[in-house]
Design an enzyme around this catalytic site. Structure first.
Site, mmCIF file in Angstrom:
data_model
loop_
_atom_site.group_PDB
_atom_site.id
_atom_site.type_symbol
_atom_site.label_atom_id
_atom_site.label_comp_id
_atom_site.label_asym_id
_atom_site.label_seq_id
_atom_site.Cartn_x
_atom_site.Cartn_y
_atom_site.Cartn_z
ATOM 1 N N HIS A 206 45.532 38.970 38.564
ATOM 2 C CA HIS A 206 44.087 39.199 38.478
ATOM 3 C C HIS A 206 43.379 38.423 37.382
ATOM 4 O O HIS A 206 42.173 38.482 37.259
ATOM 5 C CB HIS A 206 43.802 40.692 38.283
ATOM 6 C CG HIS A 206 44.106 41.157 36.883
ATOM 7 N ND1 HIS A 206 45.387 41.327 36.418
ATOM 8 C CD2 HIS A 206 43.303 41.470 35.841
ATOM 9 C CE1 HIS A 206 45.357 41.726 35.160
ATOM 10 N NE2 HIS A 206 44.094 41.821 34.781
HETATM 11 C C1 UD1 Z 1 39.335 43.665 33.298
HETATM 12 C C2 UD1 Z 1 39.698 43.195 31.890
HETATM 13 C C3 UD1 Z 1 41.149 42.732 31.875
HETATM 14 C C4 UD1 Z 1 42.070 43.801 32.420
HETATM 15 C C5 UD1 Z 1 41.594 44.217 33.800
HETATM 16 C C6 UD1 Z 1 42.462 45.326 34.331
HETATM 17 C C7 UD1 Z 1 37.897 42.178 30.547
HETATM 18 C C8 UD1 Z 1 37.391 40.912 29.996
HETATM 19 N N1 UD1 Z 1 38.887 42.068 31.458
HETATM 20 O O1 UD1 Z 1 39.400 42.534 34.168
HETATM 21 O O2 UD1 Z 1 41.524 42.477 30.543
HETATM 22 O O3 UD1 Z 1 43.391 43.301 32.485
HETATM 23 O O4 UD1 Z 1 40.234 44.671 33.723
HETATM 24 O O5 UD1 Z 1 42.243 45.544 35.694
HETATM 25 O O6 UD1 Z 1 37.432 43.230 30.166
HETATM 26 N N2 UD1 Z 1 35.455 44.484 40.564
HETATM 27 C C9 UD1 Z 1 35.239 45.321 41.643
HETATM 28 N N3 UD1 Z 1 35.370 46.665 41.446
HETATM 29 C C10 UD1 Z 1 35.716 47.206 40.246
HETATM 30 C C11 UD1 Z 1 35.932 46.329 39.165
HETATM 31 C C12 UD1 Z 1 35.820 44.975 39.338
HETATM 32 O O7 UD1 Z 1 34.930 44.890 42.734
HETATM 33 O O8 UD1 Z 1 35.833 48.442 40.157
HETATM 34 C C13 UD1 Z 1 35.383 43.018 40.787
HETATM 35 C C14 UD1 Z 1 34.003 42.468 40.640
HETATM 36 O O9 UD1 Z 1 33.880 41.409 41.522
HETATM 37 C C15 UD1 Z 1 33.998 41.937 39.229
HETATM 38 C C16 UD1 Z 1 35.417 41.449 39.065
HETATM 39 O O10 UD1 Z 1 36.195 42.377 39.814
HETATM 40 O O11 UD1 Z 1 33.062 40.941 39.061
HETATM 41 C C17 UD1 Z 1 35.895 41.431 37.653
HETATM 42 O O12 UD1 Z 1 35.793 42.704 37.039
HETATM 43 P P1 UD1 Z 1 35.700 42.806 35.423
HETATM 44 O O13 UD1 Z 1 35.512 44.202 34.998
HETATM 45 O O14 UD1 Z 1 34.754 41.818 34.906
HETATM 46 O O15 UD1 Z 1 37.116 42.318 34.913
HETATM 47 P P2 UD1 Z 1 38.578 42.471 35.518
HETATM 48 O O16 UD1 Z 1 38.909 41.202 36.190
HETATM 49 O O17 UD1 Z 1 38.744 43.768 36.265
#
Ligand code: UD1
Length: 357
Positions: A206
């Site tokens: 991820h």
């Molecule tokens: C975040 C953390 C990462 C951690 C990971 C665990 C940061 C910088 N990154 O990454 O360190 O290892 O969580 O899972 O804080 N999205 C959804 N639904 C959700 C959450 C996310 O669809 O419930 C999708 C969205 O498109 C979003 C993307 O995932 O833009 C990224 O989500 P984000 O919270 O920015 O970071 P993670 O990649 O989940």
């Protein structure tokens, strides 16, 4: 004792659940307030986890959702400040290294509320990783640094952090694993999916460095090749799913699934023949369980997992996936001792430190 716990993402829930339980037991007269930033918001990434871990429903939901780093961090700060203003806690507890961790530590520090950081002192020495920046800031502004491995001591010393702030308590994520062990050993998730225990590879990917660019289609091609040698199961993080949708491709032989609940996931981890990941927590869980883990990154902030002998750094190079079957054939299959204080009692040690403060 008034404590506010700020959580935002799936791994945050796992790391904080035992700490909430231990501090509630130790300070029953205290106020224990859970704030969920909403960084993770899908049911499978959030509610399902909180329910399985037995965490009480959050008292405050900040609903910040996804966004750029600046926006996500700023929204948490803006929405957390009035909550802390009302609650006026003696301590704000933050886990891990995600954007919610950074935002909560900064907000509390600016309001002169003491901060406690769970999983302090990890360093990858790679500032292109957003988590590295989050860790450094959270540690700098925390009064209580709760260390989960002894290598953190040197990292923090090198940044000039005073010894009195450091408390080597062990790994609270392993506390959760130990607490769930009976349940996940009985879950039989692999068998339910038609997989023979010990025979399959479990994959999670991820991180932006891997999934946000051209390496993802290359990794998927390599996984398809691996699936000719052993069954490959890949529960897909929403970020990765979004990126996959942008690249049209078939993945014959690969079993892709939605994100799994924690008991099912731990059951699969414990039964996997090999794990391929770029996650931090999974490097630790496989070390505790003695399962071979291959990490698709150039570095790790968790070298303790490499020293334990379970984790191999493949580099940020999907071509290295091809070497997994040969590497498995060479392994001894012995389960090493877990690192010191990865024993299911880290949260109690956190309670001891705070009770003595
Ligand atoms: C975040 C953390 C990462 C951690 C990971 C665990 C940061 C910088 N990154 O990454 O360190 O290892 O969580 O899972 O804080 N999205 C959804 N639904 C959700 C959450 C996310 O669809 O419930 C999708 C969205 O498109 C979003 C993307 O995932 O833009 C990224 O989500 P984000 O919270 O920015 O970071 P993670 O990649 O989940």
């Amino acid at each position: 004792m008034r404590i506010v716990y700020v959580v935002g993402t799936r791994p945050n829930f796992v790391k904080t659940a035992p700490v909430v339980a231990a501090l509630r037991a130790r300070f029953p007269e205290g106020t224990h307030t859970i704030v969920h930033t909403g960084q993770h918001y899908d049911r499978l990434m959030s509610e399902v986890f909180l329910e399985e871990l037995g965490v009480p429903a959050p008292d405050h939901m900040l609903e910040v959702g996804s966004g750029s780093h600046a926006r996500q961090t700023a929204l948490v700060m803006e929405r957390l400040e009035p909550v802390l203003d009302r609650e006026r806690p003696d301590l704000v507890m933050v886990p891990g290294d995600v954007n919610s961790t950074l935002a909560a530590a900064l907000t509390a520090a600016k309001m002169q509320i003491p901060v406690a950081h769970i999983e302090s002192g990890l360093r990858s020495f790679d500032r292109t990783m957003p988590e590295e920046i989050n860790r450094i800031v959270a540690d700098e502004f925390s009064e209580y640094l709760f260390l989960h491995s002894d290598e953190a001591i040197e990292n923090l010393r090198a940044e000039g952090i005073a010894e009195e702030r450091m408390h080597f308590v062990g790994n609270t994520m392993i506390d959760t694993l130990v607490a769930l062990e009976e349940r996940f050993r009985a879950a039989g998730t692999a068998a339910r999916l038609g997989l023979q225990p010990g025979s399959f590879a479990l994959v999670t990917l991820h991180r932006p460095a891997l999934v946000d660019g051209p390496l993802l289609p290359e990794a998927m091609r390599r996984l398809t090749e691996l699936a000719r040698e052993m069954p490959v199961l890949f529960p897909v993080h929403p970020r990765t799913r979004k990126m996959m949708e942008e690249v049209e491709a078939e993945h014959p032989g690969l079993v892709l699934s939605e994100p799994l609940g924690y008991v099912d996931f731990l059951s699969l981890l414990a039964d996997a023949g090999a794990v391929l990941t770029d996650s931090g927590g999974i490097q630790e869980e496989t070390t505790y369980l003695g399962i071979p883990c291959f990490t698709l990154r150039d570095n790790t902030e968790r070298p303790v997992t490499i020293r334990a002998g379970t984790n191999t750094l493949l580099g940020l190079d999907p071509a290295a996936i091809a070497g997994i079957p040969a590497a498995l054939a060479e392994r001894s299959g012995e389960r090493p001792d877990p690192p010191p204080l990865w024993d299911g009692h880290a949260a109690e040690r956190i309670a001891d430190v705070l009770a003595g403060a």
